[in-house]
Design an enzyme around this catalytic site. Structure first.
Site, mmCIF file in Angstrom:
data_model
loop_
_atom_site.group_PDB
_atom_site.id
_atom_site.type_symbol
_atom_site.label_atom_id
_atom_site.label_comp_id
_atom_site.label_asym_id
_atom_site.label_seq_id
_atom_site.Cartn_x
_atom_site.Cartn_y
_atom_site.Cartn_z
ATOM 1 N N SER A 84 0.909 -1.282 0.135
ATOM 2 C CA SER A 84 -0.212 -0.065 -0.120
ATOM 3 C C SER A 84 0.828 0.864 -0.416
ATOM 4 C CB SER A 84 -0.750 0.079 1.234
ATOM 5 O OG SER A 84 -1.586 -1.434 0.922
HETATM 6 N N1 SAH Z 1 -0.859 -4.355 3.914
HETATM 7 C C1 SAH Z 1 -0.380 -4.828 2.735
HETATM 8 C C2 SAH Z 1 -1.190 -4.453 1.720
HETATM 9 C C3 SAH Z 1 -1.040 -6.427 0.665
HETATM 10 S S1 SAH Z 1 -1.861 -5.242 -0.666
HETATM 11 C C4 SAH Z 1 0.901 -4.313 2.603
HETATM 12 O O1 SAH Z 1 1.472 -3.254 1.842
HETATM 13 O O2 SAH Z 1 2.162 -4.941 1.682
HETATM 14 C C5 SAH Z 1 -4.082 -6.680 0.194
HETATM 15 C C6 SAH Z 1 -3.104 -8.234 0.185
HETATM 16 O O3 SAH Z 1 -4.157 -8.348 1.037
HETATM 17 C C7 SAH Z 1 -2.801 -9.053 -1.107
HETATM 18 O O4 SAH Z 1 -1.626 -10.040 0.222
HETATM 19 C C8 SAH Z 1 -3.643 -9.911 -0.258
HETATM 20 O O5 SAH Z 1 -3.276 -11.764 -1.042
HETATM 21 C C9 SAH Z 1 -4.528 -10.189 0.018
HETATM 22 N N2 SAH Z 1 -5.762 -10.550 0.849
HETATM 23 C C10 SAH Z 1 -6.950 -10.337 0.081
HETATM 24 N N3 SAH Z 1 -7.678 -11.491 0.707
HETATM 25 C C11 SAH Z 1 -7.583 -11.620 1.381
HETATM 26 C C12 SAH Z 1 -8.554 -12.538 1.828
HETATM 27 N N4 SAH Z 1 -9.909 -12.704 1.925
HETATM 28 N N5 SAH Z 1 -7.547 -12.857 3.389
HETATM 29 C C13 SAH Z 1 -6.531 -12.538 3.257
HETATM 30 N N6 SAH Z 1 -5.785 -11.988 2.291
HETATM 31 C C14 SAH Z 1 -6.321 -11.308 1.305
#
Ligand code: SAH
Length: 220
Positions: A69
């Site tokens: 993010s």
């Molecule tokens: N805060 C993280 C955001 C990553 S993007 C960062 O800055 O790296 C969002 C993440 O949510 C991804 O890794 C994706 O795999 C995860 N995600 C999406 N749907 C999900 C779900 N139902 N359960 C768990 N994780 C999920």
């Protein structure tokens, strides 16, 4: 790892200070949040090829079609979470991703419970937090739509991927007085929302337009 933690080039304090100034211009006010962001090396959360861009105000790829993010969104969601309630003893994070948001939270609350559906992403995140000596975090490889019932209720829930509507199981795992910060909506039009659990129900506030990767069901 040691070398990448040192202050060369992109990791210099000047580069980080520029990011902090930008966050302040964008309206981030909490000194606690700004201090933690200033002192957390964002570049170790991404692949070396992209590390030189780590302090730019943008989301960047972390593999598996996911992104780290943007600094503003991490700061904003963290600030909202901290502002809303009293002590944050237990915080549930859905979407560990590269672990950057997890690392920020771990320095501001007592314990973080972080759920991710893509196992290799979570494994790497875990190693990074360990190298930063952030040990007040528990990890679960699961579909975050189920939350993490074993440790509920949570004082705060932060969701880093956008579902079309608020997952019922997450509502059920909020403590009374607890808050959830979550992007809701499809494709390009999502909205950041703050949900507060009260004695008799839930309050929903619609905050600002945002862009997140979609919330997906199942594990990988
Ligand atoms: N805060 C993280 C955001 C990553 S993007 C960062 O800055 O790296 C969002 C993440 O949510 C991804 O890794 C994706 O795999 C995860 N995600 C999406 N749907 C999900 C779900 N139902 N359960 C768990 N994780 C999920």
């Amino acid at each position: 790892m040691i070398q990448s933690l040192q202050g060369i080039g992109m990791t210099s304090s000047r580069t980080r200070e520029r990011m902090i100034n930008r966050l302040m211009e964008q309206g981030i006010r909490s000194n606690k949040v700004l201090d933690v962001i200033r002192n957390t090396p964002r570049h170790i959360f991404m692949d070396e090829a992209l590390a030189s861009r780590a302090y730019e105000d943008t989301a960047l790829p972390i593999g598996y079609n996911q992104t780290i993010s943007q600094p503003y969104i991490v700061a904003k969601m963290t600030e909202l979470l901290l502002a809303s309630s009293g002590r944050l003893a237990k915080v549930l994070e859905i979407g560990t991703g590269c672990g950057y948001q997890t690392a920020i939270l771990a320095q501001l609350v007592d314990h973080v419970y972080s759920v991710e559906r893509i196992a290799p992403l979570q494994k790497k995140a875990k190693d990074r937090l360990w190298s930063l000596k952030l040990k007040n975090v528990s990890y679960l490889h699961s579909d975050g739509g189920w939350g993490w019932p074993d440790y509920a209720p949570y004082d705060g829930i932060l969701v880093a991927a956008a579902p079309p509507e608020i997952p019922e199981m997450l509502l059920q795992q909020m403590a009374v007085g607890g808050v959830m910060i979550i992007p809701i909506g499809k494709g390009g039009s999502q909205q950041l929302q703050r949900i507060t659990r009260t004695e008799n129900g839930y309050e929903v506030e619609k905050l600002e337009p945002v862009i997140f990767v979609p919330f997906q069901s199942g594990r990988k």
